[in-house]
Design a protein around this motif. Structure first.
Motif, short mmCIF file in Angstrom:
data_model
loop_
_atom_site.label_atom_id
_atom_site.label_comp_id
_atom_site.label_asym_id
_atom_site.label_seq_id
_atom_site.Cartn_x
_atom_site.Cartn_y
_atom_site.Cartn_z
N SER A 34 -2.94 -3.68 -0.33
CA SER A 34 -2.62 -3.04 -1.60
C SER A 34 -2.46 -4.05 -2.73
O SER A 34 -2.82 -3.79 -3.86
CB SER A 34 -1.34 -2.22 -1.47
N ILE A 35 -1.88 -5.21 -2.42
CA ILE A 35 -1.70 -6.24 -3.44
C ILE A 35 -2.22 -7.56 -2.90
O ILE A 35 -1.85 -7.98 -1.81
CB ILE A 35 -0.21 -6.40 -3.84
N LEU A 97 0.34 0.49 -9.47
CA LEU A 97 -0.61 0.06 -8.46
C LEU A 97 -1.70 1.10 -8.26
O LEU A 97 -1.47 2.30 -8.35
CB LEU A 97 0.11 -0.17 -7.13
N LYS A 98 -2.90 0.60 -7.98
CA LYS A 98 -4.00 1.47 -7.60
C LYS A 98 -3.93 1.72 -6.10
O LYS A 98 -3.15 1.11 -5.38
CB LYS A 98 -5.33 0.83 -7.98
N ASN A 102 -5.43 -4.13 -5.64
CA ASN A 102 -4.55 -4.54 -6.73
C ASN A 102 -4.55 -6.06 -6.72
O ASN A 102 -3.77 -6.69 -5.98
CB ASN A 102 -3.14 -3.99 -6.54
N GLU A 115 -3.62 -9.77 -14.29
CA GLU A 115 -4.29 -8.76 -13.48
C GLU A 115 -5.76 -9.10 -13.30
O GLU A 115 -6.44 -9.51 -14.25
CB GLU A 115 -4.14 -7.38 -14.13
#
Length: 239
Positions: A34-35, A97-98, A102, A115
């Motif tokens: 996710s990140i 967050l997408k 991310n 970003e």
């Protein structure tokens, strides 16, 4: 005649860009974390955490990737804790967050989290890949005995277009720096088949310096070596 041949060359190269513009389902076969935080030239003792959850660290060439997975999160807003030896500081993640990628880039010296990936990073990596591939294929072209100026103009034009399209396409298709090497190499093999067809067609039509058999032999050898080099670069350089 020259005008007609030039038009044919443009059409062939346009077909290549059209084919390579298509998406391949394998691109999303491996779901990324996710990140992902990219840190260039990160020190070995650098650690990044969110609410006492330690990021997993992956190294590739001059970059380090600190990743957190989706099942680790409960809150909507996050605070990164960055530990560099005895130096500790925090950075807020302001943007939501997408679902999948991310990606952030951490400038450790300035303590700035941006970003996405740095545009200069993408340009550098694409340039390195194109330059190394071009040097390899130029060496093969030279060893096959091609010396005429027109032959080299055709060689440079075709290879700059094909390799440029290939690596720009791969870079845009695999947006996560942790995309699996296997899937990228598999995609590259598919693209190299198209490039092989285009180069074989163009070189046999336009290069008249030597017999067609020698030209065909060059295309086979050059593309095979290019595929090997490209696969190796994928394993050692960031994507």
């Amino acid at each position: 005649m020259i005008k007609r041949n030039s038009s044919l060359l443009c059409i062939i190269l346009l077909i290549l860009t059209t084919f390579t513009g298509a998406n391949i389902c394998l691109a999303n076969a491996a779901e990324p974390p996710s990140i992902i935080i990219i840190v260039p030239n990160a020190p070995q003792d650098l650690e990044i955490s969110i609410d006492n959850m330690q990021a997993s660290r992956t190294e590739k060439a001059f970059e380090s990737y600190f990743s957190f997975y989706s099942y680790s999160f409960q809150a909507v807003e996050y605070t990164l804790t960055v530990t560099d030896g005895s130096d500790v500081f925090e950075i807020e993640l302001d943007s939501p967050l997408k679902e999948y990628n991310n990606i952030y880039t951490l400038d450790l010296d300035k303590r700035v989290l941006s970003e996405g990936e740095s545009p200069s990073r993408d340009i550098l990596l694409i340039t390195i890949r194109i330059a190394l591939t071009l040097l390899l294929e130029a060496l093969v072209f030279f060893l096959f005995g091609y010396r005429q100026k027109i032959s080299w103009i055709i060689f440079l034009t075709v290879n700059l277009v094909t390799q440029g399209v290939l690596f720009i396409w791969l870079n845009s298709l695999y947006t996560s720096p942790l995309s699996g090497d296997f899937y990228i190499i598999l995609t590259m093999i598919f693209a190299e088949i198209l490039i092989f067809i285009v180069e074989m067609t163009v070189f046999l039509i336009f290069i008249k310096e030597h017999r067609r058999l020698r030209t065909a032999g060059y295309v086979v050898v050059a593309n095979l070596l290019s595929l090997i080099l490209g696969g190796y670069l994928i394993t050692v350089l960031p994507i």
